[in-house]
Structure formats: structure tokens, C-alpha cells
Design an enzyme around this catalytic site. Structure first.
Site, PDB file in Angstrom:
ATOM      1  N   CYS A   1       0.793  -1.236   0.000  1.00  0.00           N
ATOM      2  CA  CYS A   1       0.000   0.000   0.000  1.00  0.00           C
ATOM      3  C   CYS A   1       0.826   1.288   0.000  1.00  0.00           C
ATOM      4  O   CYS A   1       0.692   2.096  -0.915  1.00  0.00           O
ATOM      5  CB  CYS A   1      -0.953   0.002   1.197  1.00  0.00           C
ATOM      6  SG  CYS A   1      -2.248  -1.227   1.027  1.00  0.00           S
TER       7      CYS A   1
ATOM      8  N   LYS B   1       6.373  -6.841   6.842  1.00  0.00           N
ATOM      9  CA  LYS B   1       6.273  -6.540   8.271  1.00  0.00           C
ATOM     10  C   LYS B   1       5.861  -7.828   8.978  1.00  0.00           C
ATOM     11  O   LYS B   1       5.597  -8.841   8.321  1.00  0.00           O
ATOM     12  CB  LYS B   1       5.272  -5.428   8.525  1.00  0.00           C
ATOM     13  CG  LYS B   1       3.843  -5.786   8.143  1.00  0.00           C
ATOM     14  CD  LYS B   1       2.920  -4.691   8.612  1.00  0.00           C
ATOM     15  CE  LYS B   1       1.483  -5.102   8.496  1.00  0.00           C
ATOM     16  NZ  LYS B   1       0.593  -4.141   9.089  1.00  0.00           N
TER      17      LYS B   1
HETATM   18  N1  NAD Z   1      -3.572  -5.197   1.457  1.00  0.00           N
HETATM   19  C1  NAD Z   1      -3.875  -4.240   2.317  1.00  0.00           C
HETATM   20  O1  NAD Z   1      -3.382  -4.189   3.456  1.00  0.00           O
HETATM   21  C2  NAD Z   1      -4.852  -3.160   1.920  1.00  0.00           C
HETATM   22  C3  NAD Z   1      -5.367  -2.317   2.916  1.00  0.00           C
HETATM   23  C4  NAD Z   1      -6.281  -1.329   2.527  1.00  0.00           C
HETATM   24  C5  NAD Z   1      -6.636  -1.179   1.204  1.00  0.00           C
HETATM   25  N2  NAD Z   1      -6.096  -2.002   0.267  1.00  0.00           N
HETATM   26  C6  NAD Z   1      -6.515  -1.845  -1.126  1.00  0.00           C
HETATM   27  O2  NAD Z   1      -7.458  -2.887  -1.410  1.00  0.00           O
HETATM   28  C7  NAD Z   1      -7.326  -3.319  -2.764  1.00  0.00           C
HETATM   29  C8  NAD Z   1      -7.062  -4.809  -2.794  1.00  0.00           C
HETATM   30  O3  NAD Z   1      -5.824  -5.057  -2.190  1.00  0.00           O
HETATM   31  P1  NAD Z   1      -5.336  -6.536  -1.817  1.00  0.00           P
HETATM   32  O4  NAD Z   1      -4.078  -6.398  -1.074  1.00  0.00           O
HETATM   33  O5  NAD Z   1      -6.461  -7.283  -1.226  1.00  0.00           O
HETATM   34  O6  NAD Z   1      -5.049  -7.112  -3.289  1.00  0.00           O
HETATM   35  P2  NAD Z   1      -4.754  -8.632  -3.672  1.00  0.00           P
HETATM   36  O7  NAD Z   1      -3.853  -8.577  -4.844  1.00  0.00           O
HETATM   37  O8  NAD Z   1      -4.350  -9.402  -2.466  1.00  0.00           O
HETATM   38  O9  NAD Z   1      -6.176  -9.187  -4.119  1.00  0.00           O
HETATM   39  C9  NAD Z   1      -6.840  -8.736  -5.244  1.00  0.00           C
HETATM   40  C10 NAD Z   1      -7.650  -9.897  -5.808  1.00  0.00           C
HETATM   41  O10 NAD Z   1      -8.479  -9.391  -6.839  1.00  0.00           O
HETATM   42  C11 NAD Z   1      -8.572 -10.385  -7.842  1.00  0.00           C
HETATM   43  N3  NAD Z   1      -9.028  -9.745  -9.076  1.00  0.00           N
HETATM   44  C12 NAD Z   1      -8.388  -8.861  -9.870  1.00  0.00           C
HETATM   45  N4  NAD Z   1      -9.177  -8.486 -10.886  1.00  0.00           N
HETATM   46  C13 NAD Z   1     -10.344  -9.133 -10.743  1.00  0.00           C
HETATM   47  C14 NAD Z   1     -11.554  -9.148 -11.468  1.00  0.00           C
HETATM   48  N5  NAD Z   1     -11.736  -8.394 -12.559  1.00  0.00           N
HETATM   49  N6  NAD Z   1     -12.551  -9.941 -11.029  1.00  0.00           N
HETATM   50  C15 NAD Z   1     -12.387 -10.699  -9.938  1.00  0.00           C
HETATM   51  N7  NAD Z   1     -11.287 -10.720  -9.202  1.00  0.00           N
HETATM   52  C16 NAD Z   1     -10.262  -9.941  -9.588  1.00  0.00           C
HETATM   53  C17 NAD Z   1      -7.174 -10.968  -7.922  1.00  0.00           C
HETATM   54  O11 NAD Z   1      -7.169 -12.238  -8.511  1.00  0.00           O
HETATM   55  C18 NAD Z   1      -6.804 -10.997  -6.434  1.00  0.00           C
HETATM   56  O12 NAD Z   1      -7.153 -12.235  -5.851  1.00  0.00           O
HETATM   57  C19 NAD Z   1      -6.202  -2.466  -3.359  1.00  0.00           C
HETATM   58  O13 NAD Z   1      -6.746  -1.348  -3.992  1.00  0.00           O
HETATM   59  C20 NAD Z   1      -5.404  -2.032  -2.133  1.00  0.00           C
HETATM   60  O14 NAD Z   1      -4.724  -0.823  -2.348  1.00  0.00           O
HETATM   61  C21 NAD Z   1      -5.219  -3.005   0.600  1.00  0.00           C
END
Ligand code: NAD
Length: 434
Positions: free
Chosen positions: A261, A321
Site C-alpha cells: 500500500c 512486516k
Molecule cells: N492489502 C492491504 O493491506 C490493503 C489495505 C487497505 C486497502 N487495500 C486496497 O485494497 C485493494 C485490494 O488489495 P489486496 O491487497 O487485497 O489485493 P490482492 O492482490 O491481495 O487481491 C486482489 C484480488 O483481486 C482479484 N481480481 C483482480 N481483478 C479481478 C476481477 N476483474 N474480477 C475478480 N477478481 C479480480 C485478484 O485475482 C486478487 O485475488 C487495493 O486497492 C489495495 O490498495 C489493501
């Protein structure tokens, strides 16, 4: 309520488990077939403290299901978007292709009034774009798009789901606000639910992450100052943190921030500001300083073994982390990569992140099966991730396996005074080396 979550990663999966625990009917949708197959077979696909047990319970009750089909959004009251928004390979802005693809794919299956709630971190104005895409694909759909930024911390995702500091809802329609109020009904007593405009909510997320990244960079610069001036950053941070206006969180000096992030969100924020003709010097300085810091850290580790030919370097920690298996933009991985360029011989250990690190670092380093292997004949051990478990190690015993007793503790986990009594040369962040 019936909830569909699109994207079953570090945000989507814990959120799905959380909402299902609150007795909502949840279906998690992901285009990754392997992931969905694993989840359908009862295998949790990522490590989060406390998630596995809850996962088992809600799956057994039938409150949490998994599919690759967007038919899963049928009859949903709320469709949560939790797909990735990684940096675009060329522009480094948030890559919106996954959000837009998800909007296109879900649109035909909407039935009845549906709130599309975006939990992914997205540039200001994305809500408008998602709305446009869905309307084009399905002109008859009855829906609203709201921004529902996610603030959970990896490693604490389940805790944070149930105990958020705040819930921010960006909605420009009362009807949508009412649905989100219902979704978070059980949180009303304990958490402030803040309703703002959609664009404000989208900005809150970037503004918060950029601020936290700056706070980390600030304490890291202060640590550099302490190293030269003879002060101790631990003591300085404690003295600062007791001031309620400052707060004691995010004042741990270290190797620089990482993770999926902060690096991408600070960059996206700076680029977004540039588009609007706004100069964000603080964020730009933070980005550049944080990047340079990783290289400096690699040099620092080499410096302590500069008298040794082909030093053997042991590494404790690969995750970005503690508490997670995530290595995206991990400082550990970046520091290791910088050391590899200098031809280092590295053996590393992590409690959860080894499999993910292997996908990035391949066979360029050795992966210790047991933590003790990191100390075998090592000329220096570098602490790169702040796993609490490292603090409990029997260092005296482990030190006897080392060729030279030297440690670079980039997480300030160990007691330097004690290590020095064991004969270590010990270098930690923000205090004078000896
Ligand atoms: N990881 C964190 O700590 C965190 C915290 C707050 C916000 N976010 C935000 O949340 C969002 C997701 O982050 P994440 O870490 O969970 O990502 P991630 O990569 O772990 O998961 C995303 C998932 O979305 C799926 N995906 C992508 N395109 C798709 C589609 N068209 N249809 C269905 N599935 C699809 C992927 O296969 C993947 O499994 C990002 O925008 C991130 O910035 C993340």
C-alpha cells in the site's frame, strides 16, 4: 444481507470472513481459479492471524461461499469491490484495469437495487467512472456506487475488521447511505461512521496513507540524526509519542516502509496531484527518501563485514512486516536484492513469507528450513522484519554457530547492551554504533 465481494485477496478474504461472521450471507468472487478452488476446498489462501478458525466456522455454517462466476452478484444488496490497484507498469499511477474489468463483468448480473461499494484504493473520480461503465453495460440496472475505503492493516486484518478506528462512507445518495448503515449496524455503538462525499472518501484513503508514510520517513530521518548526534531514537520516539498531538504509532525507525500500500499509494497520490497542478513536496520527498533508504541499508550491512572476503550473510525476515506472508515491496526483499547485486551469499528465514519470497527472489538466496540455519557460519545476521518471535531467541546459543558475531538490527528488536556482552558487534537504527 447478501453481500458479494469481488477480489478475494488481503482485503476481500478477511472482509468476507468478517461479514460472514456477522451473519451476513457472503459470496467471494475472484477470477483466479486456483485461488477459488483452494478456498472451496477449505484451504485459506493467505496468512492472517485468527482468520483460519473463523473461516472454518462460517464456511461450515454456509455463510461464506466462493466462486469465479459473476453470477454471484445476483440478488446482492451490496457488491464490494476489493480488486487490486497496483502501480501501472509504465506510468506508476494506480492501474485501474482490474476495477474497470470488474465493473464491466458484474454489471449484467445486477438485479434489484444494489449498492456497489468500492473498498479498493482508487484515484479521485473513480466512483464516477465505475458508475458510467455499469450504466453503459446495463442501462436498466438500479444501483448506486459508493466509496468505502479500507484501512485494515495486514497482520491484524481480522482484528481491524471488527475494531475499526472509523468507517468512512463516500456516498452521494441517501438510499445508498441507508444500505451501508444497515451493513454496519452492529458497529454503530462502538465506531464512528463518517458519511462524506464520494470524492472526499476516495481522498481520505490516499491522504491517510501518505501521512503515515511521511510519519515513518520523518522518524527514519530523525534516526539518522540520532546516529550522528549521540541521541537514541528509541528514547526520542518515546518522548515524542507521549504527546497526544503526535501519538506513539508509526514512530518505529527502521529500514523504510514497504508493503502493497504505502509505496504505491504515495506515488499514486503524488501523480494525481501533479495532474491537478498541485505540488506535493512532502510526499515527493518521502517517496525519494524511502527508496534511497533501502540501498543505504544494504550498504550498511555490507559495511559491517567489509573486512571479510565473500561474507556469509544471514537474514531474519522476508515479509514486509510481522504477522503477514506478504512480500510485496518488502524492504527485506529490496535490501536483499541490493545486496545480491554486490554478490552476497545470503541465507534467509521467515515464519510465513518464505513461499512468497521464493516467487520473487527465486534461487538467488538460500531459504533456511529452520531459523538456526541462518546463524550457521554467518559473518553477520541482519534483522529485516520485526517478527516478535525473534525477540525470544536464545541468541547466546545461536551466536555460537556464527563465524563472526555481528548483527545489523534494522528493526531494533534486540538488546544491544546484552549482545555486546556476548561479544557482538551490534548495529541498530538510530543509535551510535559500537
Ligand atoms: N492489502 C492491504 O493491506 C490493503 C489495505 C487497505 C486497502 N487495500 C486496497 O485494497 C485493494 C485490494 O488489495 P489486496 O491487497 O487485497 O489485493 P490482492 O492482490 O491481495 O487481491 C486482489 C484480488 O483481486 C482479484 N481480481 C483482480 N481483478 C479481478 C476481477 N476483474 N474480477 C475478480 N477478481 C479480480 C485478484 O485475482 C486478487 O485475488 C487495493 O486497492 C489495495 O490498495 C489493501
Amino acid at each position: 444481507m447478501k453481500i458479494a465481494i469481488v477480489g478475494t485477496g488481503y482485503v476481500g478474504l478477511p472482509s468476507g470472513v468478517g461479514f460472514a461472521t456477522l451473519k451476513h450471507n457472503v459470496v467471494c468472487i475472484d477470477k483466479d481459479q486456483e485461488k477459488i478452488r483452494a478456498l472451496q476446498s477449505g484451504n485459506v489462501t493467505l496468512y492472517e492471524n485468527g482468520m483460519e478458525e473463523l473461516f472454518g466456522q462460517v464456511v461450515k455454517k454456509g455463510n461464506l461461499k466462493f466462486t469465479t462466476s459473476f453470477e454471484g452478484v445476483k440478488d446482492a444488496d451490496v457488491v464490494i469491490l476489493a480488486v487490486g490497484t497496483p502501480p501501472h507498469p509504465k506510468t506508476k499511477e494506480a492501474d485501474m484495469r482490474y476495477i474497470y474489468a470488474a465493473a464491466e463483468e458484474l454489471a449484467p448480473f445486477l438485479s434489484g437495487y444494489t449498492v456497489i461499494a468500492d473498498k479498493s484504493t482508487v484515484p479521485v473520480g473513480t466512483g464516477d467512472e465505475v458508475e458510467k461503465i455499469i450504466r453503459q453495460k446495463n442501462p436498466n440496472a438500479d444501483f448506486d456506487v459508493v466509496s468505502l475505503p479500507e484501512f485494515l492493516r495486514e497482520g491484524y486484518a481480522i482484528h481491524d475488521f471488527f475494531n475499526p478506528d472509523r468507517i468512512v462512507v463516500g456516498a452521494d445518495s441517501k438510499r445508498a447511505c441507508d444500505v451501508i448503515k444497515e451493513l454496519y449496524k452492529s458497529f454503530e455503538e462502538k465506531t464512528q461512521i463518517l458519511f462524506v462525499s464520494r470524492k472526499s472518501a476516495e481522498t481520505v484513503k490516499y491522504a491517510s496513507n501518505a501521512f503515515l508514510a511521511m510519519k515513518i520517513h520523518y522518524i527514519n530521518e530523525m534516526a539518522d540524526f540520532c546516529e550522528k548526534s549521540g541521541a537514541d531514537i528509541g528514547q526520542v520516539a518515546k518522548g515524542m509519542g507521549l504527546d497526544k498531538r503526535i501519538g506513539n504509532k508509526f514512530l518505529n525507525a527502521g529500514p523504510g516502509y514497504g508493503g502493497s500500500c504505502f509505496p504505491k499509494d504515495t506515488t499514486a497520490m503524488a501523480l494525481m496531484a501533479q495532474k491537478y497542478g498541485v505540488k506535493m513536496g512532502l510526499i515527493e520527498t518521502t517517496i525519494a527518501g524511502n527508496k534511497a533508504r533501502k540501498i543505504k541499508m544494504a550498504e550498511r550491512i555490507f559495511d559491517i563485514v567489509k573486512d571479510i572476503k565473500n561474507p556469509k550473510i544471514g537474514v531474519l525476515g522476508l515479509a514486509f512486516k510481522n504477522g503477514t506472508d506478504d512480500v510485496r515491496e518488502s524492504p527485506a526483499v529490496e535490501i536483499i536484492s541490493a545486496m545480491l547485486e554486490k554478490g552476497a551469499d545470503i541465507t534467509a528465514f521467515d515464519y510465513q513469507a518464505t513461499d512468497n519470497a521464493k516467487k520473487v527472489l527465486l534461487d538467488k538466496i538460500k531459504y533456511a528450513h529452520a531459523l538456526e540455519d541462518v546463524f550457521d557460519d554467518a559473518d553477520v545476521v541482519a534483522v529485516l522484519t520485526e517478527w516478535e518471535e525473534f525477540k525470544a531467541l536464545n541468541i547466546e546459543k545461536l551466536a555460537s554457530k556464527m563465524r563472526h558475531k555481528r548483527m545489523v538490527d534494522l528493526r531494533n528488536l534486540f538488546d544491544g547492551q546484552y549482545l555486546r556482552t556476548l561479544g557482538f558487534v551490534y548495529d541498530a537504527i538510530g543509535c551510535v554504533k559500537n
